[in-house]
Design a protein around this motif. Sequence first.
Motif, short mmCIF file in Angstrom:
data_model
loop_
_atom_site.label_atom_id
_atom_site.label_comp_id
_atom_site.label_asym_id
_atom_site.label_seq_id
_atom_site.Cartn_x
_atom_site.Cartn_y
_atom_site.Cartn_z
N ARG A 180 -9.00 7.39 -12.24
CA ARG A 180 -8.71 7.61 -10.91
C ARG A 180 -9.73 7.23 -9.95
O ARG A 180 -9.78 6.75 -9.01
CB ARG A 180 -7.94 8.91 -10.51
CG ARG A 180 -7.38 9.19 -8.85
CD ARG A 180 -6.84 10.50 -8.85
NE ARG A 180 -6.24 10.25 -7.56
CZ ARG A 180 -6.59 10.47 -6.35
NH1 ARG A 180 -7.97 10.33 -6.33
NH2 ARG A 180 -5.98 10.42 -5.28
N GLU A 181 -10.98 8.03 -9.95
CA GLU A 181 -12.01 8.17 -9.42
C GLU A 181 -12.77 6.52 -9.22
O GLU A 181 -13.49 6.09 -8.23
CB GLU A 181 -12.89 8.91 -9.84
CG GLU A 181 -12.58 10.25 -9.38
CD GLU A 181 -12.28 10.61 -8.11
OE1 GLU A 181 -13.00 10.15 -6.98
OE2 GLU A 181 -11.06 11.26 -7.85
N TYR A 210 -4.97 4.57 -12.74
CA TYR A 210 -6.13 3.45 -12.04
C TYR A 210 -5.19 2.32 -11.39
O TYR A 210 -5.79 2.18 -10.08
CB TYR A 210 -6.74 3.14 -13.36
CG TYR A 210 -7.94 1.82 -13.11
CD1 TYR A 210 -9.16 2.11 -12.36
CD2 TYR A 210 -7.36 0.59 -12.96
CE1 TYR A 210 -9.85 1.15 -11.89
CE2 TYR A 210 -8.21 -0.51 -12.55
CZ TYR A 210 -9.51 -0.17 -12.05
OH TYR A 210 -10.37 -1.28 -11.65
N LYS A 236 1.16 4.13 -3.00
CA LYS A 236 0.60 5.29 -2.94
C LYS A 236 1.81 6.48 -2.96
O LYS A 236 1.75 7.32 -3.77
CB LYS A 236 0.31 5.69 -1.39
CG LYS A 236 -1.16 5.17 -1.04
CD LYS A 236 -1.61 5.38 0.48
CE LYS A 236 -2.99 4.75 0.50
NZ LYS A 236 -3.42 4.95 1.79
N GLU A 238 -5.84 0.53 -2.76
CA GLU A 238 -7.05 0.40 -2.25
C GLU A 238 -7.53 -1.02 -1.88
O GLU A 238 -7.99 -1.32 -0.87
CB GLU A 238 -8.12 0.94 -3.01
CG GLU A 238 -8.33 2.50 -3.43
CD GLU A 238 -8.67 3.31 -2.28
OE1 GLU A 238 -9.63 2.57 -1.44
OE2 GLU A 238 -8.31 4.17 -1.87
N HIS A 239 -6.93 -1.68 -2.56
CA HIS A 239 -7.45 -3.43 -2.36
C HIS A 239 -6.26 -4.20 -2.07
O HIS A 239 -6.48 -5.52 -2.22
CB HIS A 239 -8.19 -3.74 -3.70
CG HIS A 239 -9.32 -3.07 -4.15
ND1 HIS A 239 -10.58 -3.35 -3.75
CD2 HIS A 239 -9.52 -1.90 -4.90
CE1 HIS A 239 -11.51 -2.39 -4.12
NE2 HIS A 239 -10.77 -1.55 -4.79
N ASP A 259 -11.44 2.95 -6.91
CA ASP A 259 -11.95 2.43 -5.53
C ASP A 259 -12.96 1.04 -5.85
O ASP A 259 -13.58 0.66 -4.79
CB ASP A 259 -12.47 3.33 -4.64
CG ASP A 259 -13.65 4.37 -5.25
OD1 ASP A 259 -14.21 3.98 -6.54
OD2 ASP A 259 -14.33 5.14 -4.59
N ARG A 260 -13.55 1.01 -7.02
CA ARG A 260 -14.51 -0.05 -6.98
C ARG A 260 -13.96 -1.40 -7.13
O ARG A 260 -12.66 -1.50 -7.14
CB ARG A 260 -15.20 0.11 -8.65
CG ARG A 260 -15.60 1.47 -9.01
CD ARG A 260 -16.88 1.83 -8.29
NE ARG A 260 -17.53 3.20 -8.70
CZ ARG A 260 -18.25 3.52 -9.62
NH1 ARG A 260 -18.32 2.29 -10.39
NH2 ARG A 260 -18.62 4.42 -9.95
N ARG A 293 -3.83 3.27 -7.72
CA ARG A 293 -4.57 3.73 -6.92
C ARG A 293 -5.54 2.36 -6.63
O ARG A 293 -5.91 2.19 -5.40
CB ARG A 293 -5.65 4.71 -7.27
CG ARG A 293 -6.68 5.05 -6.04
CD ARG A 293 -7.26 6.51 -6.39
NE ARG A 293 -7.85 6.86 -5.04
CZ ARG A 293 -9.46 6.87 -5.13
NH1 ARG A 293 -10.07 6.55 -6.21
NH2 ARG A 293 -10.10 7.23 -4.12
N HIS A 294 -6.05 1.62 -7.40
CA HIS A 294 -6.62 0.47 -7.28
C HIS A 294 -5.81 -0.72 -6.46
O HIS A 294 -6.48 -1.32 -5.46
CB HIS A 294 -7.09 -0.23 -8.58
CG HIS A 294 -8.18 -1.27 -8.37
ND1 HIS A 294 -9.44 -1.13 -8.20
CD2 HIS A 294 -7.88 -2.70 -8.65
CE1 HIS A 294 -10.02 -2.50 -8.14
NE2 HIS A 294 -9.04 -3.32 -8.34
N THR A 318 0.93 -1.20 -0.06
CA THR A 318 0.20 -0.09 0.06
C THR A 318 0.77 1.11 0.12
O THR A 318 0.54 2.21 -0.80
CB THR A 318 -0.68 -0.15 1.33
OG1 THR A 318 -1.71 -1.22 1.09
CG2 THR A 318 -1.84 1.16 1.17
#
Length: 442
Positions: free
Chosen positions: A257-258, A284, A226, A291-292, A261-262, A287-288, A222
Amino acid sequence: MTYYAHMRETDDGEIIRQSVQSHITGCAQRAAQCLNAAGLADTGYLAGLLHDMGKYTEEFQSYLSSGDSRKRGSVIHTFQGCRYIMEKFHQSGSEPKMIIASELIAFAIGSHHGLLDCVDSGRRLGLRYRCEKSDVPYKEALSSFSDDIPSDYIDRLFAAAAEETNRIVGRLDETYQSDEDYAFETGLLARLILSAVIEGDRRDTAAFMMGGAPRALPEDMTAIWKERLAFLEEKLAGFPCGTPVAKARRTISETCREFADRAPGIYRLNVPTGGGKTYASLRYALRHAAEHGQRRIFYIIPYNTILDQNAADIRAALNNYPSILEHHANVVLASEEEQLAYRQLTERWDSDIILTSLVQFLNACYAAPNTDARRMHALTNAVLIFDEIQSLPKHCKTLFERAITFLSACCGCTVVLCTATQPQMDLPRVPRELMPDVSGLY
C-alpha cells in the motif's frame, strides 16, 4: 450527394442510413479516446477518419443499397485511405518522422478488416499493393472524401500525429540498443494504433445498428478506485494478526500500500507462498491507479483454476463491484443471451477490472484475429498484475518481455510480477522490488 456507410431496417420496415462522414467521425473520436493515454490521440483520430475512405464511391453505394449478395467486404474500401496517406506524406525527401507516421497510419487503415501481410502468397508487398492496385476507384473516393473532410484539416492532423509517433519512437530508441528490438517494438506500436481503429469502427457500427449512441466510459476513475479500496481496507482490517505468519502477511500488505505512490514502472512482488499476494497486489493496484489516474486494473494468471478461486476472492473483497470481467476458458454461461452479452464484453475489454489468463494477454498483443487485436488498446494506462509469473512458458518469454516493456515505456502502464520464485527476466531495466527485505519474509 450524401454517401452512406451502413443501413438498417427498423421493426416497422423503415430504412435508416448512416452517412460515411458520421461513421468515420464517430470512429475517429473513439480511436482518439483509446489512444489518448498513450499520447496518440491525433494519430488515432486521423487513422479513424481515413479508415473507410473507400466508401465514398458509387460502387460501394450501389453495393450497400442493392442488398448485393456478394461476400461481405468484397467491395474494396480500405485501400483508398492507405494510398491517400502514403501519396500525401510518404515522399522521397520527407522527414523520417513523416515516413514513419504515414506507414503506421496506413498499416492501421489497411488492416482494420484483417491483418495485411508484409509479403503475401503472391509475393506482393502488402502495403505497396494497397497503394498501387490500379482497379480501385481511388480518385473518385478522394474527391468525394475531400468534400466532407478538407485537405488542410488532414494536413494539420498529420503534423500532430507525426509529432506524437515521433515521441513514442524516441522512447523506444532510448529503451533499446539493437535495431532488431527497436523494430519489434515499433511493430507493437503499429498494432496499438490498429487496435484503436478496430475498436472505433466496430463500436460506432454496433451503436448505429442497434439504434443508439456508443456507451460513454468514465475517464477519471479516481473516485471509483478509492471507493473500492475502502471496501478492501475494511476487509483486511478484520483479518487476525496474532501469529508470526499473520503479522508477516499484514506487513506485506502494508508495504504494498505504501509503495503504491511510486511512479509507474515494472516491479516485482517476491513473496513466499501463503503470503497473501492476491490481496496485497490488489491493494497496491487500487491505490496506485487512484494516485496515477490509471483507467483499468488487470489481474492475469497462467492457470484458470487459480483464476477461478482468486476471482471469487476479489469480487468479495470489492463488495461485488459490477464492472469486473472474467475472461478465460472456464467461464460457463447458462443461456444464449448471457453468451452474447459475455462475448461482447470480452471483445471490447472495456470493463474496469479484468481478470484474465496469460493466453488472452498474449493474444491481445500478438494473435492474428482482429478480435484479439481490438483488445490491445485496453491495456494502455492500466495496472497489470501478473500472478504466478514463474509459470510463464519458456517459448513465450521473449514475447512477454517485449510486450510489458512496450506497455510500460510507451503506454503509461504499471506492471507487477508476482511469485514466490521469480524467473530471470531479460528486460532493458531491472524491475524494482516492492518488498525491501525478501529474504526476511522467507
